[in-house]
Design an enzyme around this catalytic site. Structure first.
Site, short mmCIF file in Angstrom:
data_model
loop_
_atom_site.label_atom_id
_atom_site.label_comp_id
_atom_site.label_asym_id
_atom_site.label_seq_id
_atom_site.Cartn_x
_atom_site.Cartn_y
_atom_site.Cartn_z
N LYS A 206 -12.37 12.21 24.38
CA LYS A 206 -10.72 11.72 24.76
C LYS A 206 -10.30 11.07 23.55
O LYS A 206 -11.02 10.25 22.95
CB LYS A 206 -10.49 11.12 25.99
CG LYS A 206 -11.55 9.86 26.30
CD LYS A 206 -11.63 8.86 25.52
CE LYS A 206 -10.24 8.03 25.33
NZ LYS A 206 -10.54 6.73 24.45
N TYR A 291 -7.10 4.91 28.66
CA TYR A 291 -8.05 4.65 29.94
C TYR A 291 -7.26 4.07 30.94
O TYR A 291 -7.67 4.37 32.30
CB TYR A 291 -9.00 3.45 29.62
CG TYR A 291 -10.24 3.65 28.83
CD1 TYR A 291 -11.27 4.71 29.30
CD2 TYR A 291 -10.29 3.60 27.49
CE1 TYR A 291 -12.29 5.35 28.47
CE2 TYR A 291 -11.42 4.08 26.51
CZ TYR A 291 -12.47 4.91 27.04
OH TYR A 291 -13.31 5.47 26.23
#
Length: 464
Positions: A206, A291
């Site tokens: 990611k 996150y």
């Protein structure tokens, strides 16, 4: 003397009763009592010969020896079922998990790791040592010296080491089933597409890419090739974060009302790719702020309907000449839930979030870190405020997510965090940047389905 010997024999015959120190001294005195104890030990020796069994070392040393004993156990025939050892702990203590159930090496899924930077060398390759279904079998790097050394360290065959120029030759390596993309964000799309065309499944770090268009191209390429695509959202496989999600799904503290999430760290190298917009796509938001964004979506199981964003960079700081230092944003979810998030590239690391609910709160410190998570909850109990700290067994987050993808390949299942999950985050991040530029909230499409972009839940660890 005969009377004393008779008394000693009488005591020894009462083996099932406790002989007190006073009785020993009464009949034999201190020295003889010690002799009786030695006699008792000898009489209980395994050999029954009156002498303890010993092992003599090469230099004549003698040490006690015992017959080898294998503890009783139930041994299932299936290789992925844990051995059930005899119980020894009481239910007063936290129970141990079942023994690991690794697949034999020749049955594990083989991975090619593309990029030998910090994450691969410091976290991913060591994590394979804790994997049960996965193994590293190939490497791709632009540094021949680094490639050669790492290959020797991890037992990678020289013919399974590739440069970026001959990356496409991975298609001819039958040991490789998965390509793990661990490259700067701007390279994710190209190497995912080429990897899928080479006939390999793709695990991609990611953020998924630098734009919605790139994400869509990655998904399309993998579907066209009939290959699986998973985005490496390790938090969604981490036990503490998964427990928070379960608490919220069960309304353990009533309905959630507000979440605050923060992820900050301090940078120092303006030449690093993370500070180049063409390579990173952005600054703190897509790297570490993601996150907060993804985890809040994960624990709620729903999607935001509106975002408001703000960005800032310290004037004159060379670290932030191309990318933002700070990003603060608010997400509004259905049922009036509000999520406040902030991330910064120039603040001492802090990685936490707190869920405020009707009847209590849930707090996770070190929530986005590789280890050290601390989960606390609080609620009222009559006139008492009950705050509890929940301790869970540790797991390597990277090994857990890698093995999940391997299980999906072995059993032909969809991954829990597919490309669509990464695409949704990219859409939301672009809306946050738009809001920061325009100074106004940006509405998002309403998505009523829960967990709309996730695959089937990961399998729970088998219990012994």
């Amino acid at each position: 003397m005969n009377q004393l010997t008779s008394a000693m024999q009488s005591l020894l015959a009462q083996a099932s009763t406790e002989v007190s120190r006073k009785e020993f001294l009464q009949y034999a005195g201190r020295g003889l009592a010690a002799g009786v104890v030695g006699g008792l030990m000898t009489s209980c020796s395994p050999s029954g010969s009156g002498e303890a069994t010993t092992y003599a070392g090469p230099n004549g040393q003698k040490v006690p020896s015992s017959e080898p004993v294998s503890p009783p156990a139930k041994v299932p025939s299936a290789v992925d079922q844990p051995i059930e050892l005899e119980a020894w702990k009481s239910d007063a203590d936290r129970q141990s998990p079942p023994p690991p159930t690794p697949l034999p090496p020749d049955e594990r899924v083989g991975y090619a790791l593309v990029g030998l930077g910090h994450l691969t060398l410091e976290e991913l390759l060591p994590a394979f040592g804790e994997c049960k279904k996965s193994k590293p079998v190939a490497l791709v790097s632009g540094s021949p010296e680094k490639l050669q050394k790492v290959a020797k360290q991890y037992g990678i065959k020289p013919e399974s080491c590739y440069s970026y120029e001959n990356y496409d030759k991975l298609k001819d390596n039958p040991d490789v089933q998965v390509i793990y993309i661990v490259l700067p964000n701007s390279m994710h799309a190209e190497y995912t597409i080429r990897g899928a065309q080479a006939g390999k499944h793709i695990l991609c770090e990611k953020p998924m890419a630098n734009s919605v268009a790139e994400c869509e191209a990655m998904i399309e390429a993998c579907k066209k090739a009939g290959r699986k695509l998973m985005i490496a959202y390790r938090i969604q496989y981490q036990p503490h974060n998964r427990m928070v999600r379960k608490m919220m799904q069960a309304n353990q503290f009533g309905k959630p009302k507000l979440i605050e999430a923060f992820n900050t760290q301090s940078s120092a190298n303006p030449r690093h790719w993370r500070h180049k917009k063409d390579l990173a796509g952005g600054g703190a938001l897509p790297d570490i702020g993601l996150y907060c964004l993804n985890t809040c979506r994960f624990v709620l199981g729903t999607e935001p309907i509106e975002v408001s964003g703000y960005t800032y960079s310290t004037p004159g700081n060379p670290l932030f000449s191309e990318v933002e230092e700070l990003c603060s944003w608010q997400m509004r979810f259905p049922d009036g839930i509000v999520v406040n998030c902030a991330t910064d590239y120039n603040a001492h690391d802090s990685r936490l979030y707190r869920v405020m609910a009707e009847r209590g709160w849930i707090h996770l410190d070190q929530a986005f870190a590789y280890e050290g998570q601390q989960l606390k909850t609080s609620r009222a109990d009559g006139m008492t405020e009950r705050t509890e700290q929940i301790t869970l067994g540790s797991k390597n987050q990277f090994a857990t997510e890698i093995d999940h993808f391997s299980e999906c390949i072995l059993n032909n299942k969809d991954p829990y965090t597919p490309g669509e999950e990464g695409l949704q985050d990219q859409r939301i991040m672009e809306a946050i940047y738009q809001s920061a530029r325009e100074g106004r909230p940006v509405k998002l499409p309403t998505i009523n389905q829960r967990d709309a972009f996730r695959g089937p839940e990961p399998a729970e660890e088998k219990k012994a």
